[in-house]
Design a protein around this motif. Sequence first.
Motif, mmCIF file in Angstrom:
data_model
loop_
_atom_site.group_PDB
_atom_site.id
_atom_site.type_symbol
_atom_site.label_atom_id
_atom_site.label_comp_id
_atom_site.label_asym_id
_atom_site.label_seq_id
_atom_site.Cartn_x
_atom_site.Cartn_y
_atom_site.Cartn_z
ATOM 1 N N CYS A 71 0.978 -0.960 -0.006
ATOM 2 C CA CYS A 71 -0.135 0.018 0.009
ATOM 3 C C CYS A 71 0.809 1.242 -0.153
ATOM 4 O O CYS A 71 1.806 1.579 1.023
ATOM 5 C CB CYS A 71 -1.012 -0.071 1.160
ATOM 6 S SG CYS A 71 -1.874 1.478 1.487
ATOM 7 N N ASP A 72 0.685 2.202 -0.829
ATOM 8 C CA ASP A 72 1.595 3.310 -1.068
ATOM 9 C C ASP A 72 1.031 4.231 0.053
ATOM 10 O O ASP A 72 1.906 5.093 0.489
ATOM 11 C CB ASP A 72 1.093 4.005 -2.264
ATOM 12 C CG ASP A 72 1.755 3.434 -3.510
ATOM 13 O OD1 ASP A 72 2.802 2.769 -3.377
ATOM 14 O OD2 ASP A 72 1.209 3.630 -4.855
ATOM 15 N N ASP A 73 -0.035 4.051 0.705
ATOM 16 C CA ASP A 73 -0.715 5.011 1.721
ATOM 17 C C ASP A 73 0.004 4.872 3.268
ATOM 18 O O ASP A 73 0.503 5.706 3.747
ATOM 19 C CB ASP A 73 -1.800 5.207 1.720
ATOM 20 C CG ASP A 73 -2.718 5.711 0.637
ATOM 21 O OD1 ASP A 73 -2.348 6.380 0.122
ATOM 22 O OD2 ASP A 73 -3.908 5.302 0.567
ATOM 23 N N CYS A 74 0.329 3.380 3.382
ATOM 24 C CA CYS A 74 0.824 3.064 5.056
ATOM 25 C C CYS A 74 1.906 2.302 4.800
ATOM 26 O O CYS A 74 2.471 1.831 5.841
ATOM 27 C CB CYS A 74 -0.237 2.565 5.579
ATOM 28 S SG CYS A 74 -1.096 1.030 4.936
ATOM 29 N N GLY A 75 2.188 1.715 3.461
ATOM 30 C CA GLY A 75 3.254 0.745 3.578
ATOM 31 C C GLY A 75 2.876 -0.750 4.015
ATOM 32 O O GLY A 75 3.910 -1.668 4.020
ATOM 33 N N THR A 76 1.596 -0.994 4.281
ATOM 34 C CA THR A 76 1.416 -2.389 4.540
ATOM 35 C C THR A 76 1.470 -3.239 3.311
ATOM 36 O O THR A 76 0.926 -2.927 2.248
ATOM 37 C CB THR A 76 -0.059 -2.195 5.070
ATOM 38 O OG1 THR A 76 -0.216 -1.681 6.317
ATOM 39 C CG2 THR A 76 -0.628 -3.502 5.383
ATOM 40 N N THR A 115 -9.428 -5.224 -0.648
ATOM 41 C CA THR A 115 -10.777 -4.476 -0.407
ATOM 42 C C THR A 115 -10.822 -4.408 1.084
ATOM 43 O O THR A 115 -11.240 -3.213 1.586
ATOM 44 C CB THR A 115 -11.812 -5.352 -1.026
ATOM 45 O OG1 THR A 115 -11.622 -5.557 -2.311
ATOM 46 C CG2 THR A 115 -13.262 -4.559 -0.908
ATOM 47 N N ASP A 116 -10.671 -5.144 2.056
ATOM 48 C CA ASP A 116 -10.818 -5.120 3.226
ATOM 49 C C ASP A 116 -9.895 -4.057 3.725
ATOM 50 O O ASP A 116 -10.104 -3.216 4.605
ATOM 51 C CB ASP A 116 -10.444 -6.468 4.061
ATOM 52 C CG ASP A 116 -11.540 -7.338 3.842
ATOM 53 O OD1 ASP A 116 -12.877 -7.042 3.517
ATOM 54 O OD2 ASP A 116 -11.437 -8.722 4.050
ATOM 55 N N HIS A 117 -8.571 -4.132 3.386
ATOM 56 C CA HIS A 117 -7.766 -2.999 3.820
ATOM 57 C C HIS A 117 -8.131 -1.610 3.247
ATOM 58 O O HIS A 117 -7.863 -0.619 4.129
ATOM 59 C CB HIS A 117 -6.362 -3.264 3.226
ATOM 60 C CG HIS A 117 -5.174 -2.205 3.299
ATOM 61 N ND1 HIS A 117 -4.572 -2.273 4.685
ATOM 62 C CD2 HIS A 117 -4.555 -1.412 2.789
ATOM 63 C CE1 HIS A 117 -3.782 -1.297 4.729
ATOM 64 N NE2 HIS A 117 -3.576 -0.712 3.335
ATOM 65 N N ALA A 118 -8.577 -1.582 2.114
ATOM 66 C CA ALA A 118 -9.069 -0.342 1.769
ATOM 67 C C ALA A 118 -10.226 0.226 2.368
ATOM 68 O O ALA A 118 -10.423 1.572 2.760
ATOM 69 C CB ALA A 118 -9.326 -0.149 0.128
ATOM 70 N N ARG A 119 -11.220 -0.414 2.762
ATOM 71 C CA ARG A 119 -12.295 -0.064 3.550
ATOM 72 C C ARG A 119 -11.923 0.168 5.087
ATOM 73 O O ARG A 119 -12.427 1.266 5.602
ATOM 74 C CB ARG A 119 -13.457 -1.211 3.512
ATOM 75 C CG ARG A 119 -13.888 -1.360 2.106
ATOM 76 C CD ARG A 119 -15.211 -0.303 1.981
ATOM 77 N NE ARG A 119 -15.633 -0.384 0.542
ATOM 78 C CZ ARG A 119 -15.532 0.404 -0.371
ATOM 79 N NH1 ARG A 119 -14.733 1.575 -0.315
ATOM 80 N NH2 ARG A 119 -15.921 0.281 -1.614
ATOM 81 N N ASN A 120 -11.277 -0.708 5.654
ATOM 82 C CA ASN A 120 -11.116 -0.874 7.080
ATOM 83 C C ASN A 120 -9.999 0.307 7.554
ATOM 84 O O ASN A 120 -10.150 0.810 8.320
ATOM 85 C CB ASN A 120 -10.602 -1.958 7.668
ATOM 86 C CG ASN A 120 -12.076 -3.070 7.320
ATOM 87 O OD1 ASN A 120 -13.117 -2.664 7.325
ATOM 88 N ND2 ASN A 120 -11.885 -4.390 7.149
#
Length: 260
Positions: free
Chosen positions: A12-17, A32-37
């Motif tokens: 993920c570019d936003d948080c590095g996860t 999808t779960d990561h983007a939503r939650n």
Amino acid sequence: MTTAETTPTWTCDDCGTVVEGADMDAFVAAVTDHARNDHQWPFPDVAIRNFAYASQRADGPKERLAEIGAVEVHRVEGSRVDDWLAFFDRDAFPDNFAWASCYCSEPHCLDPSAEDGPGRTWEENRSTMVELFNDGRCHGYLAYVDGKPAGWVNASLRSEYALYRRGDGADPADTDVAGISCFVIAPPYRGHKLAGRLLDRVLEDAPARGIRFVEAYPFTAEVRERAMADFRGHLAMYETRGFAEVERRERDLVVRRPIP
């Protein structure tokens, strides 16, 4: 590109996860779960799933080349549809997964007068464009650099665009106008004036197509800067080729050039 022997993975570019899944279905669900939650992305689920699939499919090179080789421009028809698919599958958007699901279907399918629907999958967009090519309803060109597809322009009739069609009574008639709906240039070839080469070919072929006008829809400077969106082409590129403004709208301009 993900294969049966590899684990789908995305950082993920936003948080590095690092998000991964045992297979594609599990991976798409995890993204999808990561983007939503974790981020509350304001997009429908189908758009997030499209993004997840693109993260595994769009694996072309991203580094811009300082120099490029010989350029040829060819109409997309027959066997070149396979080249076009390979270009959009892998090379067009390795640096922008969010755009990789469109396959240039939006101008053909997005009716601004219709209510918002549930969204379209990348597979639906891809198959729609293949059907349009096979039916002769999509007219566009690929620019090849040293034999490799590097850029695309959609120059279909305005009558084939839901987004730009004017309807009965339009002057000029939709069937007399080729609309430049978008350019797509793969990252290594950006900044080498391929869009201009593609536009020149559209103008060159217009008389044989029976086209009376070529029309384009560049974004206003404010929209282009805010959205970082250049896919409709810069106004200056059109002006140097004899296009003139015929309408100014909230987000874009309509520029047009008659074909002798």
